[in-house]
Each structure stands twice: as structure tokens, then as C-alpha cells.
Design an enzyme around this catalytic site. Structure first.
Site, PDB file in Angstrom:
ATOM      1  N   HIS A   1      -4.313   3.848  -3.558  1.00  0.00           N
ATOM      2  CA  HIS A   1      -3.164   3.286  -2.843  1.00  0.00           C
ATOM      3  C   HIS A   1      -3.500   1.931  -2.224  1.00  0.00           C
ATOM      4  O   HIS A   1      -2.850   0.936  -2.497  1.00  0.00           O
ATOM      5  CB  HIS A   1      -2.690   4.274  -1.769  1.00  0.00           C
ATOM      6  CG  HIS A   1      -1.569   3.759  -0.928  1.00  0.00           C
ATOM      7  ND1 HIS A   1      -1.651   3.742   0.443  1.00  0.00           N
ATOM      8  CD2 HIS A   1      -0.366   3.248  -1.250  1.00  0.00           C
ATOM      9  CE1 HIS A   1      -0.518   3.234   0.934  1.00  0.00           C
ATOM     10  NE2 HIS A   1       0.274   2.925  -0.074  1.00  0.00           N
TER      11      HIS A   1
ATOM     12  N   HIS B   1      -4.001   6.276   4.857  1.00  0.00           N
ATOM     13  CA  HIS B   1      -2.629   6.795   4.822  1.00  0.00           C
ATOM     14  C   HIS B   1      -2.603   8.270   4.444  1.00  0.00           C
ATOM     15  O   HIS B   1      -1.583   8.797   4.045  1.00  0.00           O
ATOM     16  CB  HIS B   1      -1.784   5.967   3.860  1.00  0.00           C
ATOM     17  CG  HIS B   1      -1.657   4.542   4.299  1.00  0.00           C
ATOM     18  ND1 HIS B   1      -2.370   3.531   3.720  1.00  0.00           N
ATOM     19  CD2 HIS B   1      -0.932   3.975   5.284  1.00  0.00           C
ATOM     20  CE1 HIS B   1      -2.068   2.381   4.317  1.00  0.00           C
ATOM     21  NE2 HIS B   1      -1.212   2.633   5.280  1.00  0.00           N
TER      22      HIS B   1
END
Length: 178
Positions: free
Chosen positions: A104, A123
Site C-alpha cells: 500500500h 494503515h
């Protein structure tokens, strides 16, 4: 509808049609002049050079070993899970290796030995190392890159490629090597 309103509608239609024709012509011209795009299949193997990672004797069950593949700028882990898994190699089919860079945003991930996942502190994406690095939670939009491994007769473990593009690399080509 009044005559004035009808004229405005006609003008709007003409502008719309003129704009649509220009957009279509531009799209056709770019299609004719550009080379055809070729997307790699979703399960394409990315062929980095072969590299020795360790020996089977160096591994303990469920204890990841830090590795670098395909180069020093690409940290990863090598894990012997103790039971056969997807993409596993070795006599028990239980040795796998993954990039530790979250697909990501590239955060360094850590291995959770209790549930056998790679976890991103950025995250909170999580990846199942027993299921080919499949994402199980979080913001990532692709699975964790898994290194393709082979084991020779002496028990040496080699990485031969990667299932996906490693975070931060614009291509699967290593630069600076001739």
C-alpha cells in the site's frame, strides 16, 4: 416550451455533439498512433535474478529470517511454517518468503507468529503468509509479493522471482546490472 428555450436546447445539443465528435476523434488518433498496451496477467511471475537466501538447516519453525531479495534495497523474510502451504518449498512444502514492504505505502511490516500474518503499522493492512500473502485486512489493494523459491540437493534455498511488483519499483527490471 418557448421558442427561445428551444433554441438554447438546440445550441446545447450542437455543442455537446461537436465536443463528443472531437473527443472521439482524439481517442481514435491516440489509439492509432500509440503502441498497443500489454498488461501482464494477474498471476504473472516477475523474473528477478536467482539469489541464495539460506539453507534449510538455518531455519526454525515459525521464526522468520531476514533476507534481501532481489537486492539490498528489498528487505524480506524467509519462514518455515511447519506444515505445507501455498507456494511452499522444501521437503515439507512449508518454506515461503515475502517482501516486508507493505504494497500500500511501503511501510516495513512485522510478522505475527500467533496468527501467521504480516502486519503493517501504517494503515493496519494484514497479509496471510499461509495463503500466498493474501490480504486479509486493511488499505492495501494487492496481495503481498511472494518470492518464488527452490531448494537444491544440499538444502540451499534460492529465490527465483516474485509474484508481484515490490513496493517502490516502477518495473520488474533491476537497473545498473549489465
Amino acid at each position: 416550451m418557448s421558442k427561445k428555450c428551444n433554441r438554447l436546447v438546440d445550441v446545447g445539443r450542437r455543442q455537446f455533439l461537436r465536443g463528443s465528435a472531437l473527443a472521439a476523434a482524439g481517442a481514435a488518433a491516440s489509439t492509432v498512433t500509440s503502441a498497443p498496451a500489454q498488461a501482464a496477467p494477474a498471476n504473472a511471475q516477475i523474473d528477478y535474478p536467482s539469489g541464495k537466501l539460506a539453507n534449510i538447516a538455518d531455519l526454525a519453525v515459525n521464526a522468520p529470517m531476514d533476507i534481501e531479495y532481489p537486492d539490498a534495497d528489498s528487505p524480506g523474510i524467509l519462514i518455515k511454517l511447519g506444515e505445507p502451504v501455498e507456494g511452499g518449498v522444501g521437503p515439507d512444502g512449508d518454506i515461503v518468503a515475502y517482501s516486508v514492504l507493505c504494497p500500500h505505502k511501503g511501510w516495513f511490516m512485522s510478522y505475527n507468529s500467533e496468527d501467521r500474518t504480516m502486519n503493517c503499522p501504517g494503515h493496519f493492512s494484514r497479509f496471510d503468509v499461509e495463503a500466498g500473502g493474501q490480504q486479509v485486512w486493511g488499505h492495501a489493494t494487492q496481495n503481498l509479493p511472494q518470492f518464488t523459491l527452490r531448494v537444491d540437493d544440499a538444502g540451499d534455498i534460492y529465490a527465483e522471482g516474485c509474484s508481484d511488483l515490490i513496493f517502490g519499483r516502477p518495473t520488474n527490471v533491476l537497473y545498473g546490472e549489465e
